[in-house]
Design a protein around this motif. Structure first.
Motif: not given
Length: 326
Positions: A217-242
Motif C-alpha cells: 500500500n505504501l509503495l502504491r501511494n508513493a508510485d501514484k503521487y511521485a512524478p515519473p522518473g523520481t526515485p522511491i526510497h526504501i529503508s529498514a532500521h532496528q530501533q531497540r526491540d522494533t
C-alpha cells in the motif's frame, strides 16, 4: 450605696473619708457605666444572633434554590444524554448497515471478477491475437486485478472491524518481504529505487501476508503521487526491540491541514480532476493492520527542501523477533 457608706459615713468599719474624685469615678464606673456596658453587650449579642439567624435563613434559601437549579440541570443533562445515546445508536446502526452492504456487494463482485480474470488470462495465451486485441485484454486484466484488490481490501476491512480477521504473527525476514512487495507493485515499472536497509536485521515478529500488504500500500501511494522518473526510497532500521520500515517519495507532499485525517477511512488528501484515482482505503487499512500486529504507523511531510516536490515519508514500526541468547 457601698461607695457612699465607705467614703461618706464610714459605716463599714473604716474611718470616714471625704468625697474625692476617686469616689466619684468609682460611682460612675460601677453605678452607671457598668449597666450601660452590659446593656450594650447584650444588645450587640442580640444583633449578632439576629444577623446569624438572618444569614442562616438566606443560606437555607440559597441552598434550596441551588438544589432546584441542580435538579433542573441534571434532568436536562439526562434528557440530552438520552438523546445523544439514541443518535449514537442510530449512527452505529447506519454504520453497520453500510458495512454489511459493502461486504455483501464485495462478495457479489468477487466471484464474477475471478471469472473475468480467468477468461482474460486464457485468452491472452492465444498466440495469434492481433496487437490491438492483446493490448485491450491486458488493459482489462490490469483493471480487473486492481478491482479485485479493492474488493479484497474492503472484505478484509470488514472482517478486521468485526474482529474476525485472523492475524498470525511469527518471524518474518525483512529484506525478502520488501523485495516481494516491490515485485508485486513496481515490478513492471521503471521507477528507480534507493535502498537503505541495515545488514543483519533481526526478523520481524509479524504476520507476513498482511505486513507485505501494508508495504505494498505504501509503495502504491508513493508510485501514484511521485512524478515519473523520481526515485522511491526504501529503508529498514532496528530501533531497540522494533524495526522501522519507511517508504519515501518525491511527490507533492500532504497539506498540513490534511494530516489529522490522513488515516480516516475513504479520506483522500488530494482531490480534483488531476488527482490520482483511489478509494482512500490504503492508509486506513495499513494502520488497522499495523495496529493489529502491535505496531504503529506515522506520516512525515515535507521531507525534502523542495517547494515543488516536498515528498512524503510513511514509517511503519513493528516488533522485532529478538530471541534471548541462551
Amino acid at each position: 450605696m457601698y461607695e457612699i457608706g465607705e467614703h461618706g459615713m464610714g459605716i463599714f468599719g473604716g474611718p470616714r473619708e471625704p468625697f474625692s474624685f476617686n469616689m466619684n469615678a468609682e460611682i460612675f464606673i460601677f453605678g452607671i457605666s457598668g449597666p450601660i456596658a452590659t446593656a450594650l453587650a447584650v444588645g450587640y449579642v442580640r444583633y449578632l444572633l439576629k444577623k446569624e439567624t438572618r444569614t442562616r435563613q438566606e443560606l437555607e434559601t440559597l441552598n434550596a434554590q441551588l438544589e432546584d437549579i441542580v435538579a433542573e440541570r441534571t434532568a436536562a443533562l439526562e434528557a440530552r444524554n438520552r438523546e445523544l445515546a439514541q443518535v449514537n445508536a442510530e449512527l452505529q446502526q447506519l454504520d453497520q448497515l453500510k458495512s454489511d452492504f459493502v461486504s455483501l456487494v464485495s462478495h457479489e463482485l468477487r466471484a464474477p471478477l475471478t471469472v473475468i480474470n480467468g477468461g482474460v488470462e486464457v485468452a491472452l495465451q492465444e498466440a495469434d491475437l492481433p496487437p490491438r486485441v492483446q493490448h485491450a485484454l491486458q488493459t482489462i486484466l490490469g483493471e480487473t486485478n486492481h478491482l479485485t484488490h479493492v474488493v479484497q481490501t474492503i472484505l478484509d476491512i470488514s472482517r478486521l472491524e468485526a474482529g474476525k480477521l485472523q492475524v498470525t504473527c511469527g518471524p518474518v525476514a525483512v529484506r525478502p518481504l520488501l523485495e516481494n512487495a516491490i515485485k508485486g507493485t513496481l515490478g513492471a515499472s521503471n521507477r528507480p529505487l534507493v535502498w537503505d536497509v541495515d545488514s543483519n536485521l533481526p526478523p520481524l515478529w509479524a504476520d507476513e501476508v498482511y505486513t507485505e500488504e501494508v508495504v505494498r500500500n505504501l509503495l502504491r501511494n508513493a508510485d501514484k503521487y511521485a512524478p515519473p522518473g523520481t526515485p522511491i526510497h526504501i529503508s529498514a532500521h532496528q530501533q531497540r526491540d522494533t524495526i522501522q520500515i519507511a517508504v519515501t517519495d518525491h511527490g507533492p507532499g500532504i497539506p498540513q491541514a490534511e494530516l489529522p485525517h490522513i488515516f480516516t477511512r475513504f479520506h483522500r488528501a488530494h482531490t480534483g480532476e488531476n488527482a490520482p484515482t483511489g478509494w482512500g482505503l490504503g492508509l486506513y487499512f495499513s494502520r488497522k493492520l499495523t495496529e493489529a500486529q502491535n505496531g504503529s504507523i506515522q506520516v512525515e511531510t515535507p521531507v525534502w527542501q523542495d517547494a515543488h516536490a516536498p515528498g512524503t515519508r510513511v514509517t511503519v514500526t513493528l516488533p522485532a523477533d529478538i530471541t534471548p541468547e541462551a
